[in-house]
Motif scaffolding. Structure first.
Motif, PDB file in Angstrom:
ATOM      1  N   LEU A  68      42.635  32.177  41.523  1.00 28.92           N
ATOM      2  CA  LEU A  68      42.297  32.779  42.806  1.00 28.92           C
ATOM      3  C   LEU A  68      43.261  32.335  43.894  1.00 28.92           C
ATOM      4  CD1 LEU A  68      38.413  32.389  42.653  1.00 28.92           C
ATOM      5  CD2 LEU A  68      39.793  34.383  42.033  1.00 28.92           C
ATOM      6  N   SER A  71      47.071  33.561  43.378  1.00 26.92           N
ATOM      7  CA  SER A  71      47.318  34.957  43.744  1.00 26.92           C
ATOM      8  C   SER A  71      47.656  35.071  45.225  1.00 26.92           C
ATOM      9  CB  SER A  71      46.080  35.811  43.425  1.00 26.92           C
ATOM     10  OG  SER A  71      45.794  35.778  42.048  1.00 26.92           O
ATOM     11  N   ASN A  72      46.905  34.364  46.073  1.00 25.66           N
ATOM     12  CA  ASN A  72      47.152  34.412  47.507  1.00 25.66           C
ATOM     13  C   ASN A  72      48.490  33.764  47.860  1.00 25.66           C
ATOM     14  OD1 ASN A  72      46.184  35.095  50.170  1.00 25.66           O
ATOM     15  ND2 ASN A  72      45.955  32.899  50.524  1.00 25.66           N
ATOM     16  N   ALA A 122      47.508  36.043  36.677  1.00 25.91           N
ATOM     17  CA  ALA A 122      47.071  37.029  37.675  1.00 25.91           C
ATOM     18  C   ALA A 122      48.249  37.624  38.415  1.00 25.91           C
ATOM     19  CB  ALA A 122      46.101  36.373  38.665  1.00 25.91           C
ATOM     20  N   PHE A 206      41.520  36.259  51.967  1.00 26.92           N
ATOM     21  CA  PHE A 206      40.793  36.045  50.713  1.00 26.92           C
ATOM     22  C   PHE A 206      39.375  36.596  50.779  1.00 26.92           C
ATOM     23  CE2 PHE A 206      37.927  33.513  48.113  1.00 26.92           C
ATOM     24  CZ  PHE A 206      38.518  33.622  46.866  1.00 26.92           C
ATOM     25  N   LEU A 210      37.986  39.734  48.804  1.00 29.71           N
ATOM     26  CA  LEU A 210      36.888  39.564  47.857  1.00 29.71           C
ATOM     27  C   LEU A 210      35.806  40.604  48.089  1.00 29.71           C
ATOM     28  CD1 LEU A 210      36.058  37.595  45.578  1.00 29.71           C
ATOM     29  CD2 LEU A 210      34.793  36.299  47.320  1.00 29.71           C
ATOM     30  N   HIS A 213      36.863  44.091  46.731  1.00 28.59           N
ATOM     31  CA  HIS A 213      36.814  44.252  45.281  1.00 28.59           C
ATOM     32  C   HIS A 213      35.385  44.229  44.738  1.00 28.59           C
ATOM     33  CE1 HIS A 213      41.054  44.163  45.447  1.00 28.59           C
ATOM     34  NE2 HIS A 213      41.196  42.863  45.578  1.00 28.59           N
ATOM     35  N   LEU A 340      44.643  39.621  44.091  1.00 27.70           N
ATOM     36  CA  LEU A 340      43.338  38.970  44.117  1.00 27.70           C
ATOM     37  C   LEU A 340      42.403  39.596  43.089  1.00 27.70           C
ATOM     38  CD1 LEU A 340      41.369  36.963  45.297  1.00 27.70           C
ATOM     39  CD2 LEU A 340      40.815  38.634  47.093  1.00 27.70           C
ATOM     40  N   GLY A 343      43.308  38.241  39.913  1.00 31.54           N
ATOM     41  CA  GLY A 343      42.873  36.856  39.867  1.00 31.54           C
ATOM     42  C   GLY A 343      41.390  36.719  39.582  1.00 31.54           C
ATOM     43  N   ILE A 344      40.571  37.581  40.182  1.00 35.26           N
ATOM     44  CA  ILE A 344      39.130  37.540  39.926  1.00 35.26           C
ATOM     45  C   ILE A 344      38.839  37.892  38.470  1.00 35.26           C
ATOM     46  CG2 ILE A 344      36.901  38.542  40.536  1.00 35.26           C
ATOM     47  CD1 ILE A 344      38.090  39.098  43.328  1.00 35.26           C
ATOM     48  N   PHE A 347      39.843  34.979  36.499  1.00 33.37           N
ATOM     49  CA  PHE A 347      38.944  33.857  36.757  1.00 33.37           C
ATOM     50  C   PHE A 347      37.744  33.932  35.828  1.00 33.37           C
ATOM     51  CE2 PHE A 347      35.034  32.437  38.841  1.00 33.37           C
ATOM     52  CZ  PHE A 347      35.313  31.096  39.037  1.00 33.37           C
TER      53      PHE A 347
END
Length: 400
Positions: A68, A71-72, A122, A206, A210, A213, A340, A343-344, A347
């Motif tokens: 997570l 990615s940022n 990611a 972020f 979030l 998504h 992101l 990344g999720i 994750f």
């Protein structure tokens, strides 16, 4: 201004796929090379199967957390730099694992390695989603996952053979050196990102990303599916070795390591499923591959070595095909910040590896292989229901 997106058949497409093959190879070879070593570590350090699994589960847990944040960071400071740094540090830490003084030291180094490796998966998915044109994305994502499958296979096979005839320390040293070479090849092959190199100051942060998504009607289901898929797959490979090393099979570690050659089926299936999904639609392919994975898992209940190999092969084929389709669906569906969303997805993917992979050890200790298959069949049954639900997902708007 950024140029046109890259299509299959171009020189840039070949360079990207070459780099991503090395990136996927290195990341997953270093991450999973300890899997066939778990029984040997248990013997050397006096560990139960669940305790031995920590050497893998801790690495995948820290990798999941890193995804997570990485990615940022990559969106702000450049994707290529973050991915190269990830590969280099992962290789150096693997070399350090070869000199671990005790199991706690080894687990700590593996935790650090997982944290550093989080800078690639990611970001790689987001890079491909931004740089490759949509009609070629399924093929490109499939080729990246094929490199990942080849790395996971090679890491497992090499570590099993080297540890059988030398030691697990030498095996980790060899894999660390291979990781350094892969990082060099990746760095010289990958073009700098043209469509997502940095995140504009006005772009979503972020928390806002979030929310974007998680409000999507399809992405949360794909995130849940990644947890179930990877949790079941990694647990299958974590404990099938214990079964084959024991009676009535009594195989050598190097022979059990050969089971990882079935990852070749994953290399084939991820590219095949990616192209099939580009042609027929992801919603029409995903649930079929999930069903194939469940079928293979159930076949492993047989007390025949041939049947077990067949079952693991079918489950492997189905897993990589399902993951290829689901991950490219995330790349296709996600709004900014795309990294992101990737990344999720990853994750939950690695969280499933850690949680299910570790808890599967306790199930194996108390209920044997039948208990493990029952657990995984239940998880994959939920995954199949999600895949069938996604068939009814509304198509993306034209101007999405």
């Amino acid at each position: 201004m950024p140029g046109a997106r890259i299509a299959a058949g171009s020189a840039a497409f070949r360079r990207i796929n070459r780099a991503m093959a090395f990136g996927g190879f290195s990341t997953f070879a270093l991450l999973y090379c300890v899997q066939p070593l778990m029984p040997l570590l248990g013997r050397d350090f006096g560990l139960s199967p669940a305790q031995s699994s920590l050497v893998l589960s801790v690495a995948t847990a820290t990798l999941a957390l890193a995804l997570l944040g990485s990615s940022n960071v990559a969106e702000r400071f450049g994707r290529k730099k973050v991915m190269v740094g990830s590969m280099l540090s992962g290789a150096v830490l693997t070399l350090g694992c070869a000199f671990a003084s005790d199991y706690l030291h080894l687990v700590a180094l593996r935790a650090c390695m997982g944290l550093m490796l989080g800078g690639l998966p990611a970001v790689a998915m987001a890079y491909l989603g931004d740089e490759i044109e949509p009609t070629s994305l399924g093929l490109s994502m499939g080729m990246y996952i094929s490199g990942s499958a080849f790395g996971g296979m090679t890491g497992r096979v090499l570590s099993a053979f080297i540890s059988d005839f030398a030691s697990w320390r030498i095996a980790l040293g060899v894999l660390g050196a291979a990781g350094l070479y892969a990082a060099w090849e990746f760095s010289r092959s990958l073009p700098t990102s043209r469509h997502g190199a940095t995140l504009p100051a006005r772009g979503p942060g972020f928390v806002a990303g979030l929310r974007i998504h998680l409000r999507d009607p399809g992405l949360p289901w794909l995130f849940a599916l990644s947890f179930l898929l990877m949790g079941a797959f990694i647990t299958l490979y974590n404990y099938i070795g214990y079964r084959l090393l024991g009676a009535p099979f009594n195989l050598r570690p190097s022979a059990v390591g050969l089971l990882s050659l079935l990852y070749l089926l994953g290399i084939v299936s991820s590219m095949w499923a990616g192209k099939l999904a580009d042609r027929l639609g992801r919603r029409n392919v995903l649930w079929l591959m999930m069903g194939l994975m469940i079928t293979g898992l159930l076949i492993t209940l047989a007390d025949s070595l041939v049947a077990i190999v067949l079952g693991v092969g079918l489950a492997t084929f189905g897993f990589f095909a399902s993951h290829s389709v689901a991950s490219s669906w995330v790349g296709r569906r996600a709004r900014a910040p795309q990294a992101l969303a990737s990344g999720i997805y990853l994750f939950f993917y690695y969280l499933g590896s850690s949680v299910v992979g570790w808890s599967g050890g306790y199930v194996y200790e108390h209920w044997g292989w039948t208990g493990v298959v029952t657990l995984l069949a239940g998880l994959l049954g939920v995954g199949l229901a999600i895949a069938l639900h996604l068939r009814r997902l509304a198509p993306l708007p034209v101007n999405y």
